[in-house]
Motif scaffolding. Structure first.
Motif, short mmCIF file in Angstrom:
data_model
loop_
_atom_site.label_atom_id
_atom_site.label_comp_id
_atom_site.label_asym_id
_atom_site.label_seq_id
_atom_site.Cartn_x
_atom_site.Cartn_y
_atom_site.Cartn_z
N PHE A 1 6.86 -0.77 -2.38
CA PHE A 1 6.50 -0.55 -0.77
C PHE A 1 7.64 -0.29 0.03
CE2 PHE A 1 2.73 -2.96 -2.13
CZ PHE A 1 1.78 -2.02 -2.33
N LYS B 1 8.98 3.16 0.24
CA LYS B 1 8.00 4.04 0.84
C LYS B 1 8.13 3.94 2.33
CE LYS B 1 4.95 4.13 -3.18
NZ LYS B 1 3.62 3.90 -3.65
N ASP C 1 6.92 0.95 3.77
CA ASP C 1 5.61 0.37 4.01
C ASP C 1 6.07 -1.20 4.27
OD1 ASP C 1 3.39 -0.58 4.34
OD2 ASP C 1 2.04 0.63 2.76
N ASP D 1 4.42 -3.43 6.00
CA ASP D 1 3.41 -4.31 5.89
C ASP D 1 2.80 -4.70 4.71
OD1 ASP D 1 2.95 -2.85 8.27
OD2 ASP D 1 1.16 -3.52 8.76
N GLN D 2 2.74 -3.79 3.49
CA GLN D 2 2.59 -4.00 2.20
C GLN D 2 3.57 -4.84 1.61
OE1 GLN D 2 -0.22 -3.85 0.65
NE2 GLN D 2 -1.27 -3.14 2.72
#
Length: 247
Positions: free
Chosen positions: A26, A29, A31, A33-34
């Motif tokens: 994650f 990428k 991301d 939050d994840q």
């Protein structure tokens, strides 16, 4: 601090490493939050007795976790710097990103300094191949030591812990117990190392103080005394033993 049977299933090393590997993916990428969710979940699974049993004597797991945590630390720091540089004006999205960064950093810190560190210290107290009941008992003792360390107890400050072990099923007349007890039950002043016995529970006391000392000196002295106490080890190793610790 009270040791008791955990109601949670012990997480597996694969579960923990899968979560941390997912967090790294994650992070690659962008991301956040994840990433934060995955790391927080791993931290939650490793809390309490269940987490300690997962990491017990598992140096391969703690080493693998440390490697991944180092990478996650770098990813989150880089992401934080990019947010700070790009967000000239605070927006709702940038505020949310910073909240998730803080959540991720908190979980990473807890994994490194609470979960892994505690597992290593419990390993040292319990010794290799310790029973489940022994590890739970020493985990309670380590939590008390950790609390004293957070109080920044110096060598010149007196400190002590009282360990009460119940349901161990041992008797003072047992041959092995008599050899380990010696005169510890006759100390009227209840000095460090003294033992008190009732039909249902035995209590052990460990104390330390010095006129001159540094931070952590007293807990270090008491930790060494606990590690060297064969009678305590015998008690907490009994299958149904329960431990309560007062500091």
């Amino acid at each position: 601090m009270l040791s008791r049977k955990t109601r949670r299933a012990t997480p597996t090393a694969r579960e923990i490493l899968t979560l941390l590997d997912g967090a790294l993916e994650f992070g690659a990428k962008g991301d956040i939050d994840q990433l934060a969710q995955a790391v927080t979940t791993a931290d939650r699974l490793l809390r309490g007795d269940a987490g300690q049993l997962c990491m017990a004597d598992n140096h391969q797991l703690t080493s693998a976790m440390t490697s991944r945590i180092d990478q996650l630390d770098a990813i989150v720091s880089t992401y934080e710097q990019s947010i700070e540089k790009s967000a000239v004006l605070q927006t709702e999205s940038s505020e949310h990103a910073m909240q998730e960064i803080i959540r991720a950093k908190d979980a990473i810190w807890e994994l490194r300094h609470d979960r892994i560190r505690t597992a290593k210290l419990v390993d040292a107290l319990a010794g290799q191949g310790a029973s489940e009941s022994a590890r739970k008992g020493y985990f309670s003792i380590q939590q008390a030591f950790s609390g004293l360390d957070r109080l920044e107890v110096r060598g010149r400050d007196s400190a002590g812990i009282h360990v009460l072990v119940s349901n161990h099923g041992l008797k003072a007349t047992d041959k092995q117990v008599k050899a380990l007890l010696e005169n510890r039950g006759e100390d009227a002043l209840f000095m460090s190392g003294a033992v008190r016995m009732t039909e249902t529970a035995w209590s052990f006391v460990y104390k330390a103080a010095a006129e001159i000392g540094e931070l952590g000196d007293n807990t270090r002295v008491m930790r060494n005394a606990v590690m060297a106490d064969a009678l305590l080890r015998l008690c907490v190793s009994q299958p149904d033993a329960q431990v309560a610790v007062l500091a």
